[in-house]
Design a protein around this motif. Structure first.
Motif, short mmCIF file in Angstrom:
data_model
loop_
_atom_site.label_atom_id
_atom_site.label_comp_id
_atom_site.label_asym_id
_atom_site.label_seq_id
_atom_site.Cartn_x
_atom_site.Cartn_y
_atom_site.Cartn_z
N ASP A 42 -4.85 137.87 10.13
CA ASP A 42 -5.71 137.15 9.19
C ASP A 42 -5.30 137.42 7.75
O ASP A 42 -5.22 136.49 6.93
N ARG A 43 -5.03 138.68 7.43
CA ARG A 43 -4.67 139.03 6.06
C ARG A 43 -3.31 138.44 5.68
O ARG A 43 -3.12 137.95 4.56
N ILE A 44 -2.37 138.47 6.61
CA ILE A 44 -1.03 137.95 6.33
C ILE A 44 -1.07 136.44 6.15
O ILE A 44 -0.33 135.87 5.33
N ALA A 45 -1.95 135.77 6.90
CA ALA A 45 -2.05 134.31 6.80
C ALA A 45 -2.60 133.86 5.44
O ALA A 45 -2.32 132.75 4.99
N SER A 46 -3.36 134.74 4.79
CA SER A 46 -4.02 134.34 3.53
C SER A 46 -3.47 135.05 2.30
O SER A 46 -3.96 134.83 1.19
N HIS A 47 -2.45 135.91 2.49
CA HIS A 47 -1.96 136.69 1.36
C HIS A 47 -0.47 136.94 1.50
O HIS A 47 0.00 137.29 2.59
N PRO A 48 0.33 136.77 0.44
CA PRO A 48 1.78 137.03 0.52
C PRO A 48 2.08 138.52 0.40
O PRO A 48 1.77 139.14 -0.63
N PHE A 49 2.68 139.09 1.40
CA PHE A 49 3.06 140.50 1.37
C PHE A 49 4.58 140.63 1.31
O PHE A 49 5.32 139.78 1.81
N ASP A 50 5.02 141.74 0.71
CA ASP A 50 6.44 142.03 0.63
C ASP A 50 6.90 142.92 1.78
O ASP A 50 8.09 143.00 2.08
N MET A 51 5.94 143.61 2.43
CA MET A 51 6.28 144.48 3.56
C MET A 51 5.01 144.80 4.34
O MET A 51 3.93 144.93 3.77
N VAL A 52 5.18 144.92 5.66
CA VAL A 52 4.11 145.41 6.53
C VAL A 52 4.54 146.76 7.08
O VAL A 52 5.66 146.91 7.57
N LEU A 53 3.66 147.73 6.98
CA LEU A 53 3.89 149.04 7.57
C LEU A 53 3.03 149.10 8.83
O LEU A 53 1.80 149.11 8.75
N GLY A 98 12.79 142.98 15.90
CA GLY A 98 12.79 142.43 14.56
C GLY A 98 12.33 143.36 13.47
O GLY A 98 12.23 142.95 12.30
N ALA A 99 12.04 144.62 13.79
CA ALA A 99 11.61 145.57 12.76
C ALA A 99 12.75 145.83 11.77
O ALA A 99 13.92 145.85 12.14
N ALA A 100 12.39 146.04 10.51
CA ALA A 100 13.38 146.35 9.48
C ALA A 100 13.67 147.84 9.43
O ALA A 100 14.58 148.29 8.72
N GLY A 101 12.90 148.62 10.18
CA GLY A 101 13.10 150.06 10.21
C GLY A 101 12.09 150.70 11.14
O GLY A 101 11.08 150.09 11.50
N TYR A 102 12.39 151.95 11.54
CA TYR A 102 11.51 152.68 12.46
C TYR A 102 11.44 154.13 12.00
O TYR A 102 12.48 154.79 11.84
N ALA A 116 10.81 152.85 2.76
CA ALA A 116 10.02 151.82 2.08
C ALA A 116 10.82 151.17 0.96
O ALA A 116 10.80 149.94 0.80
N GLU A 117 11.54 151.96 0.17
CA GLU A 117 12.36 151.40 -0.91
C GLU A 117 13.44 150.48 -0.35
O GLU A 117 13.69 149.39 -0.89
N LYS A 118 14.07 150.90 0.73
CA LYS A 118 15.13 150.11 1.34
C LYS A 118 14.60 148.77 1.84
O LYS A 118 15.19 147.71 1.58
N VAL A 119 13.48 148.81 2.54
CA VAL A 119 12.91 147.59 3.12
C VAL A 119 12.36 146.67 2.03
O VAL A 119 12.56 145.45 2.06
N LEU A 120 11.67 147.24 1.05
CA LEU A 120 11.16 146.43 -0.05
C LEU A 120 12.28 145.80 -0.86
O LEU A 120 12.10 144.74 -1.48
N GLY A 121 13.45 146.42 -0.84
CA GLY A 121 14.60 145.87 -1.54
C GLY A 121 15.37 144.84 -0.74
O GLY A 121 16.42 144.37 -1.18
N GLY A 122 14.87 144.52 0.46
CA GLY A 122 15.51 143.50 1.27
C GLY A 122 16.47 144.03 2.32
O GLY A 122 17.14 143.25 3.00
N GLY A 123 16.53 145.35 2.48
CA GLY A 123 17.45 145.94 3.45
C GLY A 123 16.77 146.38 4.73
O GLY A 123 15.58 146.13 4.94
N ARG A 124 17.54 147.03 5.58
CA ARG A 124 17.03 147.60 6.83
C ARG A 124 17.27 149.09 6.79
O ARG A 124 18.32 149.56 6.31
#
Length: 212
Positions: A42-53, A98-102, A116-124
């Motif tokens: 619900d939150r993702i559908a109504s709000h643009p996020f840069d990353m999900v933890l 499809g996870a960007a990291g674990y 978090a810095e890596k993923v927020l910067g567009g990396g994995r």
């Protein structure tokens, strides 16, 4: 400002993660919270996020199932998995999903910051040990694969909790399933691994994962 959604059912854990991210990340962040998969969607559908933890243990559904759904619905939204389960059990499944990291929840705060810095910067964010697991999974012939590679995500969760000393009722509560469903999962696992009892199952799991 980076927008982050934390999907974790324990309020105290969410608070700790929020404080760590606010203290460690070099950029300003706005953090929202969700305690269930449905709430997260619900939150993702109504709000643009840069990353999900994302935590893998959520009430009512498997976190890996939610990860796959997020990849279908929001393919550009990076998801960093933060779980109590060792990477030997779930890192490859999460990264393939499809996870960007674990990250394991026992990881140092500095590792969370780096991931978090890596993923927020567009990396994995993939650790050397996870890279080895991925390489092994790619080159391993099916006939040589350990039997537990046949287990589903839910079945792996069940065995991990059983090996950690949880009772059937405790596992049912933790996975938000009925005791009857857990018994069915147990039967499937025993059949797939050619075992006959919980004792044999725990012994097999400990042998395969001696680091636990």
């Amino acid at each position: 400002m980076k927008q982050i959604l934390i999907v974790e059912d324990h309020a105290i854990v969410r608070l700790g993660i929020i404080r760590l991210l606010q203290d460690l990340l070099p950029m300003p962040v706005a953090i929202e919270e969700a305690a269930t998969g449905a709430e997260a969607l619900d939150r993702i559908a109504s709000h643009p996020f840069d990353m999900v933890l994302l935590d893998l243990s959520l009430p009512g559904r498997n976190g890996l199932d939610l990860l796959k759904q997020l990849r279908r619905l929001h393919p550009k939204l990076p998801v960093l998995v933060l779980s109590m389960y060792p990477e030997e059990h779930y890192a490859v499944r999460a990264l393939r999903g499809g996870a960007a990291g674990y990250l394991n929840k026992g990881s140092a705060a500095e590792e969370l910051q780096a991931a978090a810095e890596k993923v927020l910067g567009g990396g994995r964010y993939i650790t050397p040990s996870q890279a080895d697991l991925l390489a092994e999974a790619l080159v391993e012939e099916p006939q040589d694969a350990p039997l537990h590679r046949q287990l589903s995500d839910r079945e792996c969760q069940f065995v991990s909790l059983l090996a950690a000393g949880r009772s059937t009722n405790e596992i049912a509560n933790e996975l938000s399933l009925s005791v009857k469903t857990i018994s069915t999962v147990r039967s499937r696992v025993l059949e797939k691994l050619h075992l006959r009892s919980n004792a044999e199952l725990i012994g097999y799991w400990v042998t395969q994962h001696p680091e636990e």
